[in-house]
Enzyme design. Sequence first.
Site, PDB file in Angstrom:
ATOM      1  N   LYS A   7      -7.377   2.013  30.959  1.00  0.00           N
ATOM      2  CA  LYS A   7      -6.009   2.543  30.916  1.00  0.00           C
ATOM      3  C   LYS A   7      -5.762   3.294  29.604  1.00  0.00           C
ATOM      4  O   LYS A   7      -5.219   4.399  29.603  1.00  0.00           O
ATOM      5  CB  LYS A   7      -4.996   1.386  31.036  1.00  0.00           C
ATOM      6  N   ASN A   8      -6.163   2.685  28.499  1.00  0.00           N
ATOM      7  CA  ASN A   8      -5.821   3.274  27.206  1.00  0.00           C
ATOM      8  C   ASN A   8      -6.637   4.523  26.881  1.00  0.00           C
ATOM      9  O   ASN A   8      -6.342   5.216  25.914  1.00  0.00           O
ATOM     10  CB  ASN A   8      -5.961   2.227  26.090  1.00  0.00           C
ATOM     11  N   ARG A  60       6.020   3.909  27.631  1.00  0.00           N
ATOM     12  CA  ARG A  60       6.169   4.235  26.226  1.00  0.00           C
ATOM     13  C   ARG A  60       5.088   5.177  25.726  1.00  0.00           C
ATOM     14  O   ARG A  60       5.325   6.044  24.901  1.00  0.00           O
ATOM     15  CB  ARG A  60       6.155   2.940  25.411  1.00  0.00           C
ATOM     16  N   CYS A  67      10.008  -1.616  23.344  1.00  0.00           N
ATOM     17  CA  CYS A  67       9.422  -2.085  24.593  1.00  0.00           C
ATOM     18  C   CYS A  67       9.329  -3.591  24.503  1.00  0.00           C
ATOM     19  O   CYS A  67       9.842  -4.191  23.573  1.00  0.00           O
ATOM     20  CB  CYS A  67       8.053  -1.471  24.807  1.00  0.00           C
ATOM     21  N   ARG A  74       8.695  -0.301  18.618  1.00  0.00           N
ATOM     22  CA  ARG A  74       7.421   0.408  18.432  1.00  0.00           C
ATOM     23  C   ARG A  74       7.743   1.780  17.861  1.00  0.00           C
ATOM     24  O   ARG A  74       7.931   2.740  18.589  1.00  0.00           O
ATOM     25  CB  ARG A  74       6.652   0.481  19.741  1.00  0.00           C
ATOM     26  N   PRO A  75       7.778   1.853  16.520  1.00  0.00           N
ATOM     27  CA  PRO A  75       8.151   3.108  15.872  1.00  0.00           C
ATOM     28  C   PRO A  75       7.115   4.196  16.128  1.00  0.00           C
ATOM     29  O   PRO A  75       5.963   3.915  16.462  1.00  0.00           O
ATOM     30  CB  PRO A  75       8.185   2.735  14.387  1.00  0.00           C
ATOM     31  N   ILE A  76       7.550   5.464  15.979  1.00  0.00           N
ATOM     32  CA  ILE A  76       6.595   6.584  16.108  1.00  0.00           C
ATOM     33  C   ILE A  76       6.608   7.446  14.846  1.00  0.00           C
ATOM     34  O   ILE A  76       6.246   8.614  14.878  1.00  0.00           O
ATOM     35  CB  ILE A  76       6.879   7.439  17.370  1.00  0.00           C
ATOM     36  N   ASP A  77       7.057   6.821  13.725  1.00  0.00           N
ATOM     37  CA  ASP A  77       7.139   7.582  12.476  1.00  0.00           C
ATOM     38  C   ASP A  77       5.796   8.199  12.076  1.00  0.00           C
ATOM     39  O   ASP A  77       5.734   9.324  11.570  1.00  0.00           O
ATOM     40  CB  ASP A  77       7.676   6.676  11.351  1.00  0.00           C
ATOM     41  N   LEU A  78       4.703   7.478  12.325  1.00  0.00           N
ATOM     42  CA  LEU A  78       3.391   8.014  11.917  1.00  0.00           C
ATOM     43  C   LEU A  78       2.992   9.217  12.767  1.00  0.00           C
ATOM     44  O   LEU A  78       2.384  10.164  12.276  1.00  0.00           O
ATOM     45  CB  LEU A  78       2.315   6.924  12.023  1.00  0.00           C
ATOM     46  N   ASP A 134      -4.524  -6.844  22.399  1.00  0.00           N
ATOM     47  CA  ASP A 134      -4.371  -6.850  23.856  1.00  0.00           C
ATOM     48  C   ASP A 134      -5.078  -8.037  24.514  1.00  0.00           C
ATOM     49  O   ASP A 134      -4.811  -8.332  25.684  1.00  0.00           O
ATOM     50  CB  ASP A 134      -4.920  -5.542  24.453  1.00  0.00           C
ATOM     51  N   ILE A 139      -0.588  -7.366  14.723  1.00  0.00           N
ATOM     52  CA  ILE A 139      -0.309  -5.981  15.110  1.00  0.00           C
ATOM     53  C   ILE A 139       1.142  -5.803  15.579  1.00  0.00           C
ATOM     54  O   ILE A 139       1.832  -4.897  15.141  1.00  0.00           O
ATOM     55  CB  ILE A 139      -1.287  -5.499  16.210  1.00  0.00           C
ATOM     56  N   ARG A 178       0.853  -2.259  35.724  1.00  0.00           N
ATOM     57  CA  ARG A 178       0.748  -1.179  34.741  1.00  0.00           C
ATOM     58  C   ARG A 178      -0.682  -1.010  34.251  1.00  0.00           C
ATOM     59  O   ARG A 178      -1.067   0.093  33.847  1.00  0.00           O
ATOM     60  CB  ARG A 178       1.631  -1.478  33.513  1.00  0.00           C
TER      61      ARG A 178
END
Length: 418
Positions: free
Chosen positions: A22-23, A92, A116, A121-125, A306, A328, A398
């Site tokens: 999936k990933n 997400r 989520c 779950r930030p996306i600043d990076l 995971d 994490i 999912r």
Amino acid sequence: MSYYEIQGGRPLSGSLAIHGAKNSVLPILAACLLAPGQSVIHNCPDLSDVSATLDILRLLGCRADRDGSTVTVDATALCRCNIPEHLMREMRSSVIFLGALLSRMGETELSYPGGCELGPRPIDLHLSALRLLGAEIWEEQGALCCRRGRNLRGRELCLSIPSVGATENAMLAACGCPGLTTVVGAAQEPEIVDLQNFLRAMGAKIDGAGTPTLAIEGGAPLHPAEYWVMGDRVAAATYLCGAAAAGGEVSITGVAPETLTAVLSCLEEAGCTLRTGPDQIVLASSAPLQGIPPVRTAPYPGFPTDAQAILMAALAGGEGATLFVENIFDSRYRHVDELRRMGADIQVAGRAAMVSGVGRLHGAAVRSTDLRGGAALVVAALGAEGATQVSELRHIRRGYQDLDRNFRALGADIREVP
Ligand code: UD1
């Protein structure tokens, strides 16, 4: 709503081929946008996250068709660069379209992916990497707008955390940036290597995946490609932990054992016997599992977050104590309350969870709280005494294709009740 009915305590046996990761497949499908023409992606699992990704591709103007486990994406007619909120909410990881759309279209507009079930779950990076490449990013009425600035060009990016998603977004965006981009502090996950291999198949000049430094020489046009997605190491870990909890001997194929070293070491320490071949893992488990030294989640090649819930579920029905430390994500112990319904003895304090094996769990009615948490409940149920009902299967769908059918093929007593 449907649920799994699982009668525990039947040892597992047999062989299972693992579906595509999936990933890996999500960023690879997004990467199909980088070139007009038709890319062919094999070993593409039939998951709800993949369906959501294909819906996004179609909405953007691409053709996306599935034939068995092969998906073809034709990005010739790509005509939109905005993704509406309901599709962003569904998944997400759709934030991966940011880098891909910026690369091909020079602009994009997405709604904020937000939090989520694993906590914020930030996306600043992701954003600072794209800004450093010269993208202009601003917020407008809750939407995240992004466009190619006048100074879009490759340069050195430094990630303060080896974020998988930010690394992938930087790779996709850098392919569309003239000049050399180096990503320092990159994630080293096998799925990053898979994305690099696909981008290379498209003609990209990119190196270093699997190490902390990536180099991408961007700006040249790419072409569509045919690609075979790597096997899903987390799905493999799930079937192995199921067999470890229930007992028996199973053979898993389609996954490189070296991508699972941290998980396999834990299973061996817990008392399982393991044999590995180039593309195969054989696990035998007979006695109750034993407690093992602390399991601390970490970026690859450390123990994967995971697989935390999944291994915890197997050990909770074993003997002896194991300390888990989740490094994490902030909110990744939501499965613990459900495992307690099955008789598990688990004490949580902040990032730590102390699991004291109770010898055997018992069946109960439980609810999936998130993707891996749901799979963990199935693992626990396979080793438990009596019947367990696992509900909220949408989380499990999912990330797992045919979880019930696959465990049934290995001899488990599991069926979906509509
Ligand atoms: C990916 C995987 C997910 C896995 C996770 C960690 C996909 C689709 N998902 O998620 O299954 O659990 O890697 O292996 O591949 N962070 C920030 N700012 C950012 C980005 C991340 O602070 O901009 C933090 C996160 O909050 C988290 C850590 O970095 O604490 C790692 O997250 P990241 O590697 O980005 O996870 P994802 O890519 O979202």
